[in-house]
Design a protein around this motif. Structure first.
Motif, mmCIF file in Angstrom:
data_model
loop_
_atom_site.group_PDB
_atom_site.id
_atom_site.type_symbol
_atom_site.label_atom_id
_atom_site.label_comp_id
_atom_site.label_asym_id
_atom_site.label_seq_id
_atom_site.Cartn_x
_atom_site.Cartn_y
_atom_site.Cartn_z
ATOM 1 N N PRO A 168 25.798 48.378 68.846
ATOM 2 C CA PRO A 168 25.856 48.214 67.214
ATOM 3 C C PRO A 168 26.781 46.777 67.639
ATOM 4 O O PRO A 168 27.129 46.453 68.473
ATOM 5 N N GLU A 169 26.066 45.557 66.940
ATOM 6 C CA GLU A 169 26.846 44.762 67.098
ATOM 7 C C GLU A 169 27.051 44.050 65.556
ATOM 8 O O GLU A 169 26.691 44.074 64.846
ATOM 9 N N GLU A 170 28.645 43.418 66.420
ATOM 10 C CA GLU A 170 29.630 42.988 65.114
ATOM 11 C C GLU A 170 28.984 41.119 65.302
ATOM 12 O O GLU A 170 29.307 40.403 66.264
ATOM 13 N N LEU A 171 29.291 40.732 63.769
ATOM 14 C CA LEU A 171 29.717 39.152 64.047
ATOM 15 C C LEU A 171 30.474 38.772 64.016
ATOM 16 O O LEU A 171 31.851 39.055 63.420
ATOM 17 N N ALA A 172 30.676 37.553 65.277
ATOM 18 C CA ALA A 172 31.945 37.237 65.207
ATOM 19 C C ALA A 172 33.060 36.412 64.667
ATOM 20 O O ALA A 172 34.180 36.551 64.136
ATOM 21 N N ASP A 173 32.298 35.841 63.292
ATOM 22 C CA ASP A 173 32.585 35.556 62.594
ATOM 23 C C ASP A 173 32.223 35.284 61.139
ATOM 24 O O ASP A 173 31.419 34.842 60.627
ATOM 25 N N PRO A 174 32.318 36.654 60.430
ATOM 26 C CA PRO A 174 31.483 36.989 59.420
ATOM 27 C C PRO A 174 31.945 36.332 58.313
ATOM 28 O O PRO A 174 31.419 36.125 57.116
ATOM 29 N N THR A 175 33.502 35.397 58.117
ATOM 30 C CA THR A 175 32.992 34.971 57.116
ATOM 31 C C THR A 175 32.110 33.701 57.049
ATOM 32 O O THR A 175 31.942 32.835 55.694
ATOM 33 N N ALA A 176 31.224 32.731 57.921
ATOM 34 C CA ALA A 176 30.405 32.328 58.272
ATOM 35 C C ALA A 176 29.442 32.575 56.804
ATOM 36 O O ALA A 176 28.483 32.403 56.439
ATOM 37 N N SER A 220 29.683 35.268 54.531
ATOM 38 C CA SER A 220 31.522 34.582 53.208
ATOM 39 C C SER A 220 31.023 36.728 53.486
ATOM 40 O O SER A 220 31.278 37.372 52.536
ATOM 41 N N ALA A 221 31.819 37.097 54.495
ATOM 42 C CA ALA A 221 31.822 38.426 54.403
ATOM 43 C C ALA A 221 32.845 38.836 55.258
ATOM 44 O O ALA A 221 33.784 38.111 55.969
ATOM 45 N N SER A 222 33.421 39.823 54.700
ATOM 46 C CA SER A 222 34.454 40.359 56.099
ATOM 47 C C SER A 222 34.095 41.006 57.032
ATOM 48 O O SER A 222 34.759 40.871 58.140
ATOM 49 N N ALA A 223 33.201 41.479 56.302
ATOM 50 C CA ALA A 223 32.637 42.306 58.338
ATOM 51 C C ALA A 223 31.290 42.088 58.143
ATOM 52 O O ALA A 223 30.085 42.289 56.562
ATOM 53 N N ALA A 224 29.730 42.102 58.917
ATOM 54 C CA ALA A 224 29.209 41.315 58.997
ATOM 55 C C ALA A 224 28.496 41.916 60.423
ATOM 56 O O ALA A 224 29.066 42.050 61.508
ATOM 57 N N GLY A 225 27.155 42.655 60.677
ATOM 58 C CA GLY A 225 26.396 43.004 61.787
ATOM 59 C C GLY A 225 25.359 43.675 61.860
ATOM 60 O O GLY A 225 25.114 43.343 60.705
ATOM 61 N N THR A 226 25.023 44.276 62.624
ATOM 62 C CA THR A 226 23.568 45.498 63.401
ATOM 63 C C THR A 226 23.680 46.498 63.518
ATOM 64 O O THR A 226 25.019 46.795 64.644
ATOM 65 N N VAL A 227 22.564 47.379 63.220
ATOM 66 C CA VAL A 227 22.746 48.650 63.373
ATOM 67 C C VAL A 227 21.418 48.748 64.197
ATOM 68 O O VAL A 227 20.544 48.666 63.119
ATOM 69 N N TRP A 228 20.798 49.140 65.179
ATOM 70 C CA TRP A 228 19.499 50.208 65.441
ATOM 71 C C TRP A 228 19.557 51.749 65.072
ATOM 72 O O TRP A 228 20.180 52.208 65.171
ATOM 73 N N GLN A 229 18.574 52.058 63.967
ATOM 74 C CA GLN A 229 18.665 52.791 64.058
ATOM 75 C C GLN A 229 16.639 53.491 64.059
ATOM 76 O O GLN A 229 15.540 52.568 64.016
ATOM 77 N N PRO A 230 16.615 54.830 64.679
ATOM 78 C CA PRO A 230 14.948 54.988 65.076
ATOM 79 C C PRO A 230 14.184 55.411 63.855
ATOM 80 O O PRO A 230 14.449 54.890 62.197
ATOM 81 N N LEU A 231 12.583 54.672 63.939
ATOM 82 C CA LEU A 231 11.597 55.180 62.637
ATOM 83 C C LEU A 231 11.188 56.597 62.477
ATOM 84 O O LEU A 231 10.981 56.688 61.543
ATOM 85 N N GLU A 262 11.831 48.618 70.756
ATOM 86 C CA GLU A 262 10.273 48.594 70.116
ATOM 87 C C GLU A 262 10.663 49.004 69.398
ATOM 88 O O GLU A 262 9.603 48.965 67.658
ATOM 89 N N PHE A 263 10.175 50.340 69.184
ATOM 90 C CA PHE A 263 10.660 51.581 68.213
ATOM 91 C C PHE A 263 11.852 51.969 66.730
ATOM 92 O O PHE A 263 11.895 52.842 66.454
ATOM 93 N N CYS A 264 12.662 51.401 66.671
ATOM 94 C CA CYS A 264 13.821 51.162 65.813
ATOM 95 C C CYS A 264 14.037 49.955 64.917
ATOM 96 O O CYS A 264 13.151 49.026 65.030
ATOM 97 N N ASN A 265 14.626 50.333 64.216
ATOM 98 C CA ASN A 265 14.861 49.982 63.065
ATOM 99 C C ASN A 265 16.427 48.908 63.264
ATOM 100 O O ASN A 265 17.166 48.968 63.073
ATOM 101 N N LEU A 266 16.258 47.227 63.050
ATOM 102 C CA LEU A 266 17.176 46.728 63.449
ATOM 103 C C LEU A 266 17.514 46.237 61.999
ATOM 104 O O LEU A 266 17.185 45.437 61.083
ATOM 105 N N LYS A 267 17.897 47.298 61.834
ATOM 106 C CA LYS A 267 19.128 46.513 60.380
ATOM 107 C C LYS A 267 20.861 45.778 60.038
ATOM 108 O O LYS A 267 21.723 46.620 60.563
#
Length: 458
Positions: A104-112, A114-125, A448-453
């Protein structure tokens, strides 16, 4: 096409297999779908343990698996052993790196945002269908299967009909390593039945390595179903030699690049584009080394070049050579099939090529090399880029500025400098233009065969 093992060194049918009927296909898709629900909930550590156990099985089985490959498609036995061991290496690579590739990747500045936390996770299809060719019966499949399973997906395999023993070997391999039953299932079906599998709602994506027509067909069906597809459709790779190159090394590697896998490799150097200043010297070396190759029984350790995998494949190669010769091409080596049983073709070098010859634009899938004389680097790139393919390329030059220029101007998925194209687990693999789209291997391949959520939290 019958599903059967035919020994290409003799032309004799070894074993015939009954295709799976609709009920068996349904059972196997259902198994893969059920396993996908289980596998996505397992940890990376657990999947890695199963992957390492699978690699252990392959390494312990190297001689038997290699003999199976050579029997079914004819490559020299030493190359078959290398293929099996490369599969094990790729399995271990993804076992050790999948978790970091999909972290998972966290946005360095989630306030940009308007969040307290934001980022992405990879999940299988979920369930992914692989439609695979015969030229690397295990490697082509493993380079898809290892990342797919480590990501938490499950796999269905429609293999080429002339390598059924390899297909059934793979059907059992991952389960032997500990993966849940159904995690990887082979479908013994014909090409006409592929579309129905893609259309099944339980199948979420498809990957194909094969011909351009097969790629267009699969891509069309996947597009209609709005499903992800990755395509690797072959190539007619240029191998460029400039005046500053080490000609002895370049000519030796050129021979290996052209005849590896009996010349039946998508990423083989096929068109040898040589600067006029060194053309004669390079071609003399290249032709002498091609003529010195040993053609023979692929089970013999001394053999350099075995038979082509199919009778029709040899006929295709012969037709391309005959067309070129009829239109004025020079045969510098080979040019015919030896008088012996099996589907052999002599290592061949063609020169004096013109644009009306089929071999100039079409992929030659056999031990036939085309050589071109060019005046400068601009003409070299024009010849290199003139086909519809764009898989890989090789450039031999001692000039770093010239190397950079070729990297910038060649239309290809890869450029190898002072070497031949090789697929490595650590590097992305794939092409552009009619060579396909998407990437295998490295971090790109598992994604390639993951959902970037995206995940956003107030």
């Amino acid at each position: 096409m019958a599903i059967e093992t035919v020994n290409p060194a003799t032309g004799e049918t070894v074993e015939t297999f009954e295709p799976h009927d609709s009920a068996e296909v349904e059972r196997r898709i259902a198994q893969a779908f059920a396993a996908a629900q289980t596998l996505r909930d397992t940890s990376y550590a657990q999947r890695a343990q199963w992957m390492h156990a699978t690699a252990d099985i392959l390494e312990g089985d190297v001689d038997r698996a290699a003999a199976m490959i050579t029997l079914e498609m004819g490559k020299p036995i030493a190359q078959s052993r290398a293929e099996v061991l490369k599969c094990a290496k790729n399995i271990r690579f993804y076992a050790d790196n999948a978790e970091s590739f999909l972290a998972p990747e966290e946005l360095a500045d989630p306030t940009a945002v308007s969040a307290s936390a934001a980022g992405t996770v990879w999940q299988p299809l979920g369930v992914v269908l692989a439609v695979m060719p015969w030229n690397y019966p295990l490697w082509q499949v493993i380079r898809f299967a290892a990342p797919a399973l480590m990501a938490g997906n499950t796999g269905l395999l429609k293999h080429a009909s002339n390598v059924p023993q390899s297909a059934l070997y793979l059907d059992e391999l991952f389960e032997k390593g500990g993966f849940p039953a159904g995690s990887f299932r082979t479908l013994l079906i014909g090409s006409r039945e592929v579309a129905a599998v893609i259309e099944d709602s339980r199948v979420k994506a498809v990957t194909l390595t094969g011909s351009e027509p097969a790629g267009r067909s699969v891509a069309s069906t996947a597009g209609q179903e709005i499903k992800k597809a990755v395509l690797e459709l072959g190539g007619s790779d240029p191998f460029i030699v400039m005046p500053s190159a080490d000609l002895d090394a370049a000519s030796s590697v050129a021979v290996k690049a052209r005849i590896s896998n009996n010349g039946q490799s998508c990423i083989a150097g096929k068109r040898f584009i040589v600067h006029a200043d060194v053309y004669d010297a390079f071609v003399d070396l290249f032709v002498d080394k091609m003529k010195a190759l040993t053609v023979g029984d692929p089970m013999d350790e001394a053999t350099d070049v075995g038979p082509l995998a199919t009778e029709s494949g040899r006929a295709d190669v012969a037709e391309l050579v005959e067309d070129a010769v009829a239109k004025g091409a020079q045969v510098l080596a080979g040019g015919s099939a030896p008088d012996r049983p099996g589907w052999f073709y002599s290592p061949t070098v063609l020169a004096g090529l013109t644009d009306d010859m089929r071999v100039v634009m079409e992929e030659t899938f056999g031990p036939v090399a085309s050589v071109y004389k060019v005046a400068d680097r601009e003409e070299a790139v024009r010849v290199a880029n003139q086909t519809t393919f764009g898989l890989s390329s090789a450039v031999w030059s001692g000039d770093e500025n010239e190397q950079d220029w070729f990297v910038a101007n060649l239309d290809a998925g890869a450029v190898f400098l002072n070497g031949m194209t090789v697929s490595y687990p650590e590097l992305p693999f794939g092409g552009i233009k009619d060579s396909g789209y998407g990437r295998e291997l490295a971090a790109a391949g598992i994604r390639e065969f993951c959902n970037l959520k995206t995940v956003w939290k107030a």
